[in-house]
Design an enzyme around this catalytic site. Structure first.
Site, PDB file in Angstrom:
ATOM      1  N   SER D 253       0.853  -1.174   0.000  1.00  0.00           N
ATOM      2  CA  SER D 253       0.000   0.000   0.000  1.00  0.00           C
ATOM      3  C   SER D 253       0.894   1.231   0.000  1.00  0.00           C
ATOM      4  CB  SER D 253      -0.845   0.044   1.288  1.00  0.00           C
ATOM      5  OG  SER D 253      -1.752  -1.011   1.358  1.00  0.00           O
ATOM      6  N   SER D 291      -3.749  -3.381  -2.288  1.00  0.00           N
ATOM      7  CA  SER D 291      -3.075  -2.123  -1.996  1.00  0.00           C
ATOM      8  C   SER D 291      -4.060  -1.084  -1.476  1.00  0.00           C
ATOM      9  CB  SER D 291      -2.400  -1.613  -3.281  1.00  0.00           C
ATOM     10  OG  SER D 291      -1.172  -1.006  -3.004  1.00  0.00           O
ATOM     11  N   ASP D 293      -4.022   2.481  -1.458  1.00  0.00           N
ATOM     12  CA  ASP D 293      -3.301   3.637  -1.992  1.00  0.00           C
ATOM     13  C   ASP D 293      -4.189   4.857  -1.825  1.00  0.00           C
ATOM     14  OD1 ASP D 293      -1.738   1.513  -2.672  1.00  0.00           O
ATOM     15  OD2 ASP D 293      -1.677   1.929  -4.817  1.00  0.00           O
TER      16      ASP D 293
END
Lengths: 377, 377, 377, 377
Positions: D253, D291, D293
């Site tokens: 991440s 992830s 993000d």
């Protein structure tokens, strides 16, 4: 009207020429541009089974514009597809997105044209749907997107007519997809060079991801190809084309259409749509204020999902398997943009303005300088 | 620690009392408030099969708070549910929503507490998931929401502890759901009266929609019950309670949890989540600036959808059948709020402050004045 | 063309009749419907200084449709306004929203028409902007919304032409706003009765909030006026009109335009836009699957904000003062809808179909039954 | 507790070492990595005047984690900043975003830690705000984000305590910012190498854009530096580190914090937040399913905007001037990620696992192979 008809015939002739030349014109990877991933047989959005593409190209007098039609299941099907959209920078138009966001389905084709012809194309899409009995509801909410060809085209002349829309739809086919100065992409420029339509695809895990772009974005300085600062290299010389400053990005936009046969639900397709930014970013774009960078993604899986009267049984790819499709989307977006750039040819348009194509030889030299020219090609 | 333990025992005792009194305390429709639609047998979120609710109620010293746990498939299942969320007015917190929006699944329980205990409840939810082996990923992103009980509770004392979270989760059950001054709703007020947890359900087309609210919103003037301007009527008199001005809405919020067994996909559940506003609006709320009015909706259909290694086969209700569920959502939200208000009892809390319950007799008189008292009840 | 011209003249005549009758026709509060809050002098969106409204009404043969134009700063200004939009249920179209979301400004008028004329109205709006030199960018992205008048209008005849758009824009004015069967609202129905355009306003804290709706939504059963279950009362009898079942909500939609002179930034206007749901919910709507319930909100404060070459100095209302505007928005939305319903007159349209107006006397009786008729009016 | 105190002292010592070494350790551009644009004097988020950064680094036993605090106006100010957020891929947590989206302000610091400590950090942030009288409302809705350090850290041991949060906040300062294995970034890896905190800045048009990342994302194959396929080059050899397959991206991440002194409103900051994807994409990321993000962007301009009781006068940069800031954001994001990678040092952590730092010499060789090593540095 006579002008329209003449330009129409010319358009058809041009299309034939385009298709013929599509066999012979080099594409980006033919020049030796290295890309990641494995493309489908056509390296085109039509590698996704069922997808058909049709264009009407209008080149006559001051007119340099057209219509591109993408039909998710082909022109003979009225079956809807799961879809989602995303706006990277919303200085543009894509009609029909509110219903896609709400209902999860794309009801008809995706049409792309110039900014000031979105309305006529939209209403013509309804006429076409009525005629061909493709109205899932008593009303239609067509998807029509645009980029602005005011540089080379007499965009305020409103030259696109319903018959141009019908032609793009009726002539749609699977198979190779013409690139460059065709359809909605006819009068477009990107990264300071002539640009237009481009396409690419990726095969991954038994699925195909196909991308088609109408590319009209970015200042020359920004351009990166295969990671190489191609724009900066061109800017160091007085290369013909449009002046290579970043202000130009203000006048540009890109429409990105992603098709896949992977069984993705609407919320998953939104994830796919967002991954186009990763590919777009790799070509150097930063989606300037004036850019209408808008994405639609659809899945041709789950046919008949919208037809069920009560309950539909649908397949959903596990989220744990979706990352490979993210990679594929970024890769195919990157290549479709470079393909548009490589395919487009120098054009002189309205008011005698000329936009140069990117010179292939010089591009190869630059890639070679950075050890990024794939010479086996 | 000793205090915590004592309050914990008291909490358990209170819970028993609550459950007992739940059988005897009148609910809104027992008073004769007319509602639309057909509730399930319990008129509670637990009418949706599998859903379990547990509460920890903390009433001791200056403490008037707690934890409410809603487990979509019960505490013994680790199977995820499709979910979506919506913010009506976002002056509040619901953790975990970013992953729900992205992935489409709610991985664990929904927990509701006071504003300043969201963090401890979140981390405790991870501890509980680790202990019970309910981690679909190596990490957890729990869903914890809140409203602010700073009026009656020593909210800055951080009195909620991990064991209170474990207790709410471990004691969760199907069956009747305690309303009013319980769980996270213990110290809450709405429309100028004591409020807290409320629940309701609707049966429609063979499906059930259940709603649970933690209601802490709205100034008194705004209150409408069954369309009757009850708040304005109360404001005309000097009715005890909190002063009935609209500024109070600034200090309030509502968390709304919608459960259904209808097979809805995430994008459809977002539609459901948005329909709670229609029900909330009917009770008079306008979701003031200070209000954290946040909604989560989930579907218990499509079990194992998240478990598929590759492809999941899921059912999707046709969009053409969804409007009845919209009606049901608005109706059950409206009734759940009124149920919270009717169930809550006058409470004296921190700093000796008292918030009065809405007087049932006076409420019936007002409804009767407007020919909206259902006397057969 | 001759037909178009004739219908156009008829349209102008009808407009004069409408304006004349607007002075005499009772509005909802003239009938004694009680509403909350304090309206402006016109109880119309034009109470917000600068706002002008124009309509073209097409009633001829099978045609029952038109165009409504709302110009935030009047037809002589090219100055943009801060704006935001919200979709309550997105089975509809409002073009231009992607750019509003991105850039925060509404560049030109808001236009409303029938579903299948959105395209022509959009392109005509560009023609008008070009002619009047109102293009802040080289391209325009007009805002055009719609509801579906396929019941009373030959919607697939595409009868709206550019001149009808020009007329609505050029004839726009401040002052009283015609309601009912006018402009885009000409052929619309709501809650099983004839409906169309409606407007209302509220004064609060020195600011004005004005709302204009094109109302075409909801099944009859759902209708609530001033909290009274009017729809259920009408359904108990065989009242003429459209059959009063909830399935009708499937064929309806509502476009809501909110104007204010309060200095709100785009993210605050989005909050305002969302508050229309609270007002819509009070009239009984649950925004069924087929409904395109789409909202735009703009602020006429901060003139010249978009003109600054580099930095603009703008005023922003404190979030702590915004709740009163939320109340006002919900209230004005509720009243605008009821005004549309009360103003519309029985119409016979395409294929000889007739939709009845809501009978005023019967409505008053029902309100009286529930002690909600304001007899002083 | 004793362990905590010891680790705390160690943390302080480590911090001093970090700051000292920050003067001497090479950063990416010191190695000769070419970047676009002009950084500020510190090439750090603290080039934006007022921004302070503090870290608590916990390295002891099985613990490799910490807390990073970014204070937009420094630890002595309670003045809020305009802010916005964006989720690139939402398999992560950032609390407080719902209120930022609604109200447009970030009320306090941004805190970053490991995934399972978000709760304790959030509640501790409230304790700190209460103690220092920095509560703009009676409640607080802190912003706390995370990435997952379960590889090197005993993440399920819940080792972060309130005092670690207080320390990060109280020790925050302007000036150089430690990079690599510090604060929340202590146990993080990206692109198959040790990673962690990184920062960078750009000066453009008199404004500064600063970025700080906690980078923990991406499989090794994906890594591109300055457009060069560095990851593919490393993967061709058996380079130590984590196995270089793309599956690893599933466990990673990135949190991205963008600060600017340009006077941007919330809707403009959202545009800025979205531009981080363009920079992230250039480093090769495709934001895999696992992830988280997540991005937050804030502007330190318009001090006191949130303090106005009624009307605030605020400055807004013209949209026509914003594109340069988009470029700056993409550039600073790209460099901050590479800085994190270059600064991080090989670490052995929980269960004896080791993650190697990227070897600087080999990296330079690879860049040189592609004619992308800036040898003047």
């Amino acid at each position: 009207m006579r002008l329209a008809k003449t330009s129409f015939v010319i358009s058809l002739l041009l299309l034939l020429v385009q298709i013929a030349s599509a066999q012979t014109k080099p594409r980006a990877r033919d020049l030796g541009v290295p890309f990641e991933g494995t493309p489908g047989p056509l390296n085109a959005i039509t590698d996704v089974k069922g997808v058909e593409v049709g264009v009407t190209t209008l080149i006559t007098g001051e007119v340099r514009t057209g219509v591109t039609a993408i039909l998710p299941r082909g022109k003979d099907s009225a079956d809807q597809v799961f879809a989602a959209w995303h706006s990277i920078n919303g200085n543009g138009e894509m009609t029909g997105t509110t219903w896609i966001e709400e209902g999860g389905f794309l009801e008809g084709p995706v049409l792309i044209t110039n900014t000031h012809s979105v309305g006529i194309v939209r209403d013509a899409a309804i006429m076409w749907a009525l005629k061909h009995n493709k109205m899932p509801q008593p009303w239609a909410l067509p998807v029509v997107a645009e980029t602005f060809d005011g540089g080379l085209n007499d965009v305020n002349g409103f030259h696109v007519k319903p018959e141009h829309v019908f032609n793009a739809l009726d002539s749609a086919s699977s198979g190779p997809v013409a690139e460059g100065n065709v359809g909605g992409g006819t009068g477009m420029s990107c990264y300071g060079f002539k640009c237009g339509n481009g396409t690419s695809s990726r095969k991954v895990d038994g699925y195909t991801v196909g991308v088609l772009v109408q590319a009209n974005h970015g200042g020359r300085n920004l351009l990166r190809i295969a990671g190489v600062p191609v724009g900066a290299e061109f800017s160091r010389q007085s290369t013909p084309g449009r002046p290579g400053n970043n202000d130009e990005e203000e006048l540009g936009s890109i429409i990105i259409v992603v098709a896949t046969d992977a069984p993705l639900l609407p919320h998953q397709l939104k994830r796919i749509a967002r991954r186009t930014t990763h590919g777009l970013g790799r070509t150097g774009a930063t989606s300037g204020n004036g850019s209408g960078d808008i994405v639609i993604a659809f899945s041709t899986a789950n046919s008949q999902a919208a037809e069920a009267e009560n309950l539909a049984q649908v397949s959903m790819l596990s989220n744990n398997r979706i990352s490979a499709l993210f990679d594929a989307t970024a890769q195919a977006t990157e290549e479709a943009i470079i393909n548009a750039l490589v395919a487009a040819e120098t054009m002189t348009g309205a008011k005698g303005r000329t936009v140069q194509a990117i010179p292939h030889d010089r591009l190869k030299e630059i890639l070679k300088k950075y050890n990024r020219l794939n010479e086996t090609k």
